[in-house]
Enzyme design. Structure first.
Site, PDB file in Angstrom:
ATOM      1  CE1 TYR A 156      26.729 -14.729  10.568  1.00 22.68           C
ATOM      2  CE2 TYR A 156      26.042 -15.926   8.604  1.00 22.68           C
ATOM      3  CZ  TYR A 156      26.350 -15.906   9.961  1.00 22.68           C
ATOM      4  OH  TYR A 156      26.268 -17.055  10.694  1.00 22.68           O
ATOM      5  CE  LYS A 171      31.068 -17.223  13.445  1.00 22.54           C
ATOM      6  NZ  LYS A 171      32.231 -18.091  13.663  1.00 22.54           N
TER       7      LYS A 171
HETATM    8  C1  HXC Z   1      14.920 -22.210  17.921  1.00 23.03           C
HETATM    9  C2  HXC Z   1      16.477 -23.413  19.146  1.00 23.03           C
HETATM   10  C3  HXC Z   1      16.835 -24.179  17.987  1.00 23.03           C
HETATM   11  C4  HXC Z   1      16.149 -23.878  16.768  1.00 23.03           C
HETATM   12  C5  HXC Z   1      18.047 -24.856  19.667  1.00 23.03           C
HETATM   13  N1  HXC Z   1      17.244 -23.894  20.154  1.00 23.03           N
HETATM   14  N2  HXC Z   1      17.808 -25.052  18.351  1.00 23.03           N
HETATM   15  N3  HXC Z   1      15.547 -22.445  19.102  1.00 23.03           N
HETATM   16  N4  HXC Z   1      15.211 -22.893  16.775  1.00 23.03           N
HETATM   17  N5  HXC Z   1      16.425 -24.530  15.641  1.00 23.03           N
HETATM   18  C6  HXC Z   1      17.180 -23.395  21.517  1.00 23.03           C
HETATM   19  C7  HXC Z   1      16.739 -24.473  22.509  1.00 23.03           C
HETATM   20  O1  HXC Z   1      15.323 -24.583  22.561  1.00 23.03           O
HETATM   21  C8  HXC Z   1      17.318 -23.930  23.797  1.00 23.03           C
HETATM   22  O2  HXC Z   1      16.547 -22.861  24.292  1.00 23.03           O
HETATM   23  C9  HXC Z   1      18.617 -23.292  23.356  1.00 23.03           C
HETATM   24  O3  HXC Z   1      18.491 -23.047  21.947  1.00 23.03           O
HETATM   25  C10 HXC Z   1      19.805 -24.209  23.575  1.00 23.03           C
HETATM   26  O4  HXC Z   1      19.550 -25.431  22.920  1.00 23.03           O
HETATM   27  P1  HXC Z   1      20.243 -26.778  23.389  1.00 23.03           P
HETATM   28  O5  HXC Z   1      19.955 -27.797  22.363  1.00 23.03           O
HETATM   29  O6  HXC Z   1      19.874 -27.086  24.814  1.00 23.03           O
HETATM   30  O7  HXC Z   1      21.778 -26.322  23.410  1.00 23.03           O
HETATM   31  P2  HXC Z   1      23.098 -27.148  23.261  1.00 23.03           P
HETATM   32  O8  HXC Z   1      22.867 -28.617  23.450  1.00 23.03           O
HETATM   33  O9  HXC Z   1      24.113 -26.487  24.130  1.00 23.03           O
HETATM   34  O10 HXC Z   1      23.505 -26.944  21.717  1.00 23.03           O
HETATM   35  C11 HXC Z   1      23.946 -25.700  21.250  1.00 23.03           C
HETATM   36  C12 HXC Z   1      23.469 -25.458  19.835  1.00 23.03           C
HETATM   37  C13 HXC Z   1      23.753 -26.682  18.914  1.00 23.03           C
HETATM   38  C14 HXC Z   1      24.154 -24.183  19.336  1.00 23.03           C
HETATM   39  C15 HXC Z   1      21.941 -25.230  19.855  1.00 23.03           C
HETATM   40  O11 HXC Z   1      23.286 -26.441  17.605  1.00 23.03           O
HETATM   41  C16 HXC Z   1      25.233 -26.989  18.866  1.00 23.03           C
HETATM   42  O12 HXC Z   1      25.745 -27.754  19.690  1.00 23.03           O
HETATM   43  N6  HXC Z   1      25.974 -26.431  17.883  1.00 23.03           N
HETATM   44  C17 HXC Z   1      27.430 -26.585  17.739  1.00 23.03           C
HETATM   45  C18 HXC Z   1      27.873 -26.733  16.321  1.00 23.03           C
HETATM   46  C19 HXC Z   1      27.301 -25.745  15.352  1.00 23.03           C
HETATM   47  O13 HXC Z   1      26.336 -25.028  15.621  1.00 23.03           O
HETATM   48  N7  HXC Z   1      27.912 -25.722  14.176  1.00 23.03           N
HETATM   49  C20 HXC Z   1      27.479 -24.886  13.070  1.00 23.03           C
HETATM   50  C21 HXC Z   1      28.382 -23.728  12.911  1.00 23.03           C
HETATM   51  S1  HXC Z   1      28.070 -23.119  11.337  1.00 23.03           S
HETATM   52  P3  HXC Z   1      15.520 -23.052  25.562  1.00 23.03           P
HETATM   53  O14 HXC Z   1      15.066 -21.678  25.897  1.00 23.03           O
HETATM   54  O15 HXC Z   1      14.441 -23.928  25.023  1.00 23.03           O
HETATM   55  O16 HXC Z   1      16.343 -23.682  26.646  1.00 23.03           O
HETATM   56  C22 HXC Z   1      28.381 -21.513  11.248  1.00 23.03           C
HETATM   57  C23 HXC Z   1      28.411 -21.058   9.792  1.00 23.03           C
HETATM   58  C24 HXC Z   1      28.069 -19.647   9.555  1.00 23.03           C
HETATM   59  O17 HXC Z   1      28.535 -20.841  12.206  1.00 23.03           O
HETATM   60  C25 HXC Z   1      28.120 -19.167   8.119  1.00 23.03           C
HETATM   61  C26 HXC Z   1      27.623 -20.039   7.050  1.00 23.03           C
HETATM   62  C27 HXC Z   1      27.787 -19.480   5.674  1.00 23.03           C
HETATM   63  P1  NAP Z   2      31.172 -27.581  13.033  1.00 18.56           P
HETATM   64  O1  NAP Z   2      31.845 -28.802  12.527  1.00 18.56           O
HETATM   65  O2  NAP Z   2      29.851 -27.741  13.673  1.00 18.56           O
HETATM   66  O3  NAP Z   2      32.181 -26.855  14.013  1.00 18.56           O
HETATM   67  C1  NAP Z   2      31.835 -26.216  15.186  1.00 18.56           C
HETATM   68  C2  NAP Z   2      32.701 -26.788  16.290  1.00 18.56           C
HETATM   69  O4  NAP Z   2      32.524 -26.011  17.474  1.00 18.56           O
HETATM   70  C3  NAP Z   2      32.358 -28.230  16.646  1.00 18.56           C
HETATM   71  O5  NAP Z   2      33.515 -29.014  16.568  1.00 18.56           O
HETATM   72  C4  NAP Z   2      31.844 -28.167  18.076  1.00 18.56           C
HETATM   73  O6  NAP Z   2      32.243 -29.309  18.806  1.00 18.56           O
HETATM   74  C5  NAP Z   2      32.527 -26.895  18.580  1.00 18.56           C
HETATM   75  N1  NAP Z   2      31.807 -26.269  19.686  1.00 18.56           N
HETATM   76  C6  NAP Z   2      30.514 -25.878  19.705  1.00 18.56           C
HETATM   77  N2  NAP Z   2      30.191 -25.372  20.898  1.00 18.56           N
HETATM   78  C7  NAP Z   2      31.316 -25.420  21.641  1.00 18.56           C
HETATM   79  C8  NAP Z   2      31.641 -25.026  22.965  1.00 18.56           C
HETATM   80  N3  NAP Z   2      30.718 -24.481  23.776  1.00 18.56           N
HETATM   81  N4  NAP Z   2      32.896 -25.219  23.421  1.00 18.56           N
HETATM   82  C9  NAP Z   2      33.830 -25.786  22.607  1.00 18.56           C
HETATM   83  N5  NAP Z   2      33.602 -26.166  21.349  1.00 18.56           N
HETATM   84  C10 NAP Z   2      32.360 -25.992  20.878  1.00 18.56           C
HETATM   85  O7  NAP Z   2      30.971 -26.510  11.857  1.00 18.56           O
HETATM   86  P2  NAP Z   2      31.982 -25.846  10.824  1.00 18.56           P
HETATM   87  O8  NAP Z   2      31.194 -25.551   9.623  1.00 18.56           O
HETATM   88  O9  NAP Z   2      33.225 -26.629  10.710  1.00 18.56           O
HETATM   89  O10 NAP Z   2      32.306 -24.441  11.523  1.00 18.56           O
HETATM   90  C11 NAP Z   2      33.615 -24.078  11.917  1.00 18.56           C
HETATM   91  C12 NAP Z   2      33.764 -22.583  11.948  1.00 18.56           C
HETATM   92  O11 NAP Z   2      33.639 -22.063  10.625  1.00 18.56           O
HETATM   93  C13 NAP Z   2      32.733 -21.838  12.791  1.00 18.56           C
HETATM   94  O12 NAP Z   2      33.342 -20.745  13.421  1.00 18.56           O
HETATM   95  C14 NAP Z   2      31.759 -21.340  11.760  1.00 18.56           C
HETATM   96  O13 NAP Z   2      31.042 -20.209  12.191  1.00 18.56           O
HETATM   97  C15 NAP Z   2      32.712 -21.007  10.634  1.00 18.56           C
HETATM   98  N6  NAP Z   2      32.089 -20.898   9.321  1.00 18.56           N
HETATM   99  C16 NAP Z   2      31.671 -22.036   8.681  1.00 18.56           C
HETATM  100  C17 NAP Z   2      31.126 -21.924   7.422  1.00 18.56           C
HETATM  101  C18 NAP Z   2      30.696 -23.124   6.649  1.00 18.56           C
HETATM  102  O14 NAP Z   2      30.139 -22.962   5.554  1.00 18.56           O
HETATM  103  N7  NAP Z   2      30.927 -24.338   7.117  1.00 18.56           N
HETATM  104  C19 NAP Z   2      30.978 -20.653   6.839  1.00 18.56           C
HETATM  105  C20 NAP Z   2      31.394 -19.525   7.536  1.00 18.56           C
HETATM  106  C21 NAP Z   2      31.966 -19.671   8.778  1.00 18.56           C
HETATM  107  P3  NAP Z   2      31.392 -29.921  20.041  1.00 18.56           P
HETATM  108  O15 NAP Z   2      29.986 -30.025  19.588  1.00 18.56           O
HETATM  109  O16 NAP Z   2      32.076 -31.222  20.296  1.00 18.56           O
HETATM  110  O17 NAP Z   2      31.586 -28.990  21.195  1.00 18.56           O
END
Ligand code: HXC
Ligand code: NAP
Length: 292
Positions: A156, A171
């Protein structure tokens, strides 16, 4: 031969030291494991040092490779520079970077606070920029070549997607950065490529994108022409190839690995795959009859 098997020869990455952001979990961990199996030294970074240390111990035990965990929030340029410094102190040279760290969750955009939107843009786009800029400056100043940047985007990045708008926006920026730097930095021996994965099960993605019973209601495999999700080794094989010297002439490319998912959503008549043979017989007759 199985698609879950290792693709490249042992030793393919023996002269490489590669930084993998988000290397402590999910796809980052799987890519790191395979890079180590192929002889690379690997630096894994993310915010959570306990998780990273546990992963590093596990990967070292399983592969025998050298893996170095460093805590770093990719949003902070000072922390990124510290990763570079510590990695150089440990390994002497870095020649690969995989920008894999990401943040994401599903939400209607109007429900997001400005801060929530920023969080995703900052991790994905600013984080990738910080890592790429720091490494690029180092490679260019010290004439380290060949060097490679591999960005993990999604399909996307070019189609856009509702309900993950901050991620799609970020992205798309990473994809533009990939193609721009591929041209600008080629003269320094730096290649820049991207991988666009479709669904690959990971806890990080599934917990945030398919929470609760959403994963049954919206089973991703059902909208993939190959009728399955990705296997981590498939993605690791592709990533290892793209950071290796075997791909020396590939630069500025984004390789989709999604079983045909995004094209399935795009093609005007693709949904007709739900029509049965009997129904096709009837439709064929209707169409032919019109001609008569
Ligand atoms: C609305 C939300 C929310 C939700 C968080 N927020 N979750 N708002 N709906 N479900 C808001 C919070 O209220 C807050 O805003 C702000 O986002 C930050 O939230 P925190 O929890 O304080 O942030 P933090 O602890 O830094 O965590 C960051 C995060 C968390 C992105 C929200 O999910 C995370 O740590 N993610 C890292 C790993 C990850 O996301 N992996 C997935 C990648 S998958 P306010 O205003 O209240 O402060 C991927 C795949 C794509 O990318 C393609 C798939 C096919
Ligand atoms: P994931 O395990 O949640 O990986 C995300 C990683 O990013 C975590 O290890 C997290 O570690 C790290 N991260 C998040 N915030 C960070 C920050 N501020 N600084 C440094 N590290 C940070 O999910 P995943 O599925 O393996 O995703 C990996 C990549 O693949 C991502 O770019 C995602 O968009 C892409 N992707 C995944 C899928 C899928 O189906 N899984 C599909 C398309 C693309 P910490 O929380 O310890 O920081």
């Amino acid at each position: 031969m199985q698609y879950t098997q290792s693709m490249l020869c042992p030793g393919t990455l023996k002269d490489k030291t590669i930084i993998v952001t988000g290397g402590g979990s999910g796809l980052g961990k799987s890519m790191s494991r395979y890079f180590l199996e192929l002889g690379a030294k690997v630096v894994i970074t993310s915010r959570n040092i306990e998780k990273l240390t546990k992963t590093a111990d596990e990967l070292h035990k399983n592969t025998g490779g050298e893996v170095f965990p460093i805590a770093c929030d990719v949003r902070d340029y000072a922390q990124v520079n510290n990763v570079l410094k510590q990695s150089l102190d440990k390994f002497g040279k870095i020649n690969g970077l995989v920008n894999n760290a990401a943040g994401n969750f599903i939400s209607p955009t109007e429900r997001l606070s400005a801060h929530a939107f920023d969080i995703i843009i900052d991790i994905v786009l600013k984080g990738t920029k910080n890592m790429t800029l720091a490494l690029g400056k180092y490679w260019i100043e010290h004439k380290i070549k060949p060097a490679t940047v591999l960005n993990i985007v999604t399909t996307y990045a070019w189609t856009g997607s509702a309900f993950v708008v901050p991620s799609a926006t970020a992205k798309a920026g990473v994809l533009a950065m990939t193609r721009s730097l591929a041209v600008e930095w080629a003269k320094y021996g730096i290649r820049t490529n991207a991988i666009a994965p479709g669904p690959f099960p990971t806890k990080g993605a599934w917990d945030r994108l398919l929470p609760g019973d959403l994963r049954d209601k919206f089973d991703p495999a059902k909208k993939i022409p190959l009728k399955r999700v990705g296997e981590h080794q498939e993605l690791a094989n592709l990533a290892a190839y793209l950071v290796s010297d075997f791909s020396a002439y590939i630069n500025g490319e984004v390789v989709t690995i999604d079983g045909g998912e995004w094209l399935y959503g795009a093609g005007e008549f693709n949904q007709l795959d739900k029509i049965s043979e009997e129904m096709w017989d009837a439709l064929e007759q209707m169409i032919k009859n019109r001609k008569k």
